[in-house]
Scaffold this motif. Structure first.
Motif, mmCIF file in Angstrom:
data_model
loop_
_atom_site.group_PDB
_atom_site.id
_atom_site.type_symbol
_atom_site.label_atom_id
_atom_site.label_comp_id
_atom_site.label_asym_id
_atom_site.label_seq_id
_atom_site.Cartn_x
_atom_site.Cartn_y
_atom_site.Cartn_z
ATOM 1 N N HIS A 1 5.674 0.386 -5.441
ATOM 2 C CA HIS A 1 4.704 -0.484 -4.764
ATOM 3 C C HIS A 1 5.402 -1.466 -3.825
ATOM 4 O O HIS A 1 4.926 -2.584 -3.623
ATOM 5 C CB HIS A 1 3.861 -1.238 -5.799
ATOM 6 C CG HIS A 1 3.075 -0.336 -6.690
ATOM 7 N ND1 HIS A 1 1.873 0.215 -6.312
ATOM 8 C CD2 HIS A 1 3.351 0.146 -7.930
ATOM 9 C CE1 HIS A 1 1.423 0.983 -7.289
ATOM 10 N NE2 HIS A 1 2.296 0.959 -8.284
ATOM 11 N N ARG A 2 6.508 -1.046 -3.239
ATOM 12 C CA ARG A 2 7.343 -1.944 -2.424
ATOM 13 C C ARG A 2 6.577 -2.563 -1.258
ATOM 14 O O ARG A 2 6.849 -3.687 -0.858
ATOM 15 C CB ARG A 2 8.576 -1.172 -1.896
ATOM 16 C CG ARG A 2 9.538 -2.033 -1.086
ATOM 17 C CD ARG A 2 10.106 -3.140 -1.976
ATOM 18 N NE ARG A 2 11.003 -4.025 -1.276
ATOM 19 C CZ ARG A 2 10.649 -5.195 -0.755
ATOM 20 N NH1 ARG A 2 9.403 -5.616 -0.825
ATOM 21 N NH2 ARG A 2 11.542 -5.953 -0.164
ATOM 22 N N SER A 3 5.604 -1.903 -0.735
ATOM 23 C CA SER A 3 4.861 -2.426 0.419
ATOM 24 C C SER A 3 3.942 -3.595 0.060
ATOM 25 O O SER A 3 3.446 -4.285 0.945
ATOM 26 C CB SER A 3 4.030 -1.321 1.063
ATOM 27 O OG SER A 3 3.038 -0.864 0.159
ATOM 28 N N LYS A 4 3.741 -3.832 -1.232
ATOM 29 C CA LYS A 4 2.791 -4.866 -1.660
ATOM 30 C C LYS A 4 3.421 -6.236 -1.884
ATOM 31 O O LYS A 4 2.709 -7.197 -2.145
ATOM 32 C CB LYS A 4 2.093 -4.424 -2.951
ATOM 33 C CG LYS A 4 1.176 -3.252 -2.744
ATOM 34 C CD LYS A 4 0.417 -2.935 -4.001
ATOM 35 C CE LYS A 4 -0.541 -1.786 -3.747
ATOM 36 N NZ LYS A 4 -1.326 -1.451 -4.915
ATOM 37 N N TRP A 5 4.732 -6.350 -1.799
ATOM 38 C CA TRP A 5 5.368 -7.642 -2.065
ATOM 39 C C TRP A 5 6.533 -7.856 -1.103
ATOM 40 O O TRP A 5 7.088 -6.906 -0.568
ATOM 41 C CB TRP A 5 5.813 -7.755 -3.526
ATOM 42 C CG TRP A 5 6.755 -6.677 -3.971
ATOM 43 C CD1 TRP A 5 6.442 -5.438 -4.453
ATOM 44 C CD2 TRP A 5 8.185 -6.725 -3.940
ATOM 45 N NE1 TRP A 5 7.578 -4.725 -4.726
ATOM 46 C CE2 TRP A 5 8.658 -5.494 -4.426
ATOM 47 C CE3 TRP A 5 9.104 -7.697 -3.558
ATOM 48 C CZ2 TRP A 5 10.019 -5.206 -4.534
ATOM 49 C CZ3 TRP A 5 10.461 -7.420 -3.660
ATOM 50 C CH2 TRP A 5 10.900 -6.186 -4.156
#
Length: 185
Positions: free
Chosen positions: A50-54
């Motif tokens: 989920h790297r794109s979310k933080w």
């Protein structure tokens, strides 16, 4: 994630709802404050997925391997250190090898103090008078309860483990904190 206290929240529930919590960071732009207790690589794997979310965060109360710390640092995260991070010789080896520009100091009050039985205690120079009674008295700590002033002890242990001056550690960690929260200019 915390697999040591599954009686409070089962693993399956943590794994289901953690990505939803990451969405809050995405919406607010605020950094993550992450717990990684006895979870193997699950936290790391979810963060990668989920790297794109933080955008930023700190792995709080870190007491795992240098290999995992390096993976978190490579993701751009900070490593938070407190007394629980400084218990063993292995913990001190991890601290010694962490890049100073990725370390944050913590107390995790009222828990996670640097104790006499911890490997890191050998570097503690500052002590505060305490009393046994569980009642506040100005100028004294309650014995067995970690207090914010003890953050100096964490800095002393980090400095000792890395062979640095305490001021070098505290100044770097202060700058790290400003960067993490976007207050550096």
């Amino acid at each position: 994630l915390d697999y040591d206290r599954l009686q409070f929240c089962p693993k399956e529930v943590q794994l289901k709802y953690f990505p939803i919590q990451l969405h809050l960071s995405e919406v607010t732009g605020l950094p993550l404050f992450l717990h990684n207790r006895n979870v193997s690589s699950d936290l790391y794997d979810l963060l990668v997925e989920h790297r794109s979310k933080w955008t930023a965060g700190v792995v709080h109360s870190f007491d795992d391997s240098l290999e995992l710390a390096t993976k978190f640092v490579d993701l751009g995260l900070y490593i938070g250190l407190n007394g629980c991070s400084l218990r063993s010789e292995e913990n001190l080896k991890v601290v010694k090898n962490l890049p100073l520009d990725r370390i944050l100091l913590e107390t995790d009050c009222p828990f996670c103090d640097v104790r006499r039985t911890h490997a890191g205690y050998q570097f503690v120079k500052t002590a505060f008078e305490s009393r046994q009674e569980k009642k506040y008295v100005k100028g004294l700590q309650v014995k067995g309860r970690n207090e914010p002033c003890n953050i100096i002890q964490v800095a002393e242990v980090v400095a000792g483990a890395k062979g640095l001056e305490v001021s070098e550690v505290t100044e770097a960690c202060y700058s790290n904190s400003l960067r993490l929260y976007g207050w550096d200019g």
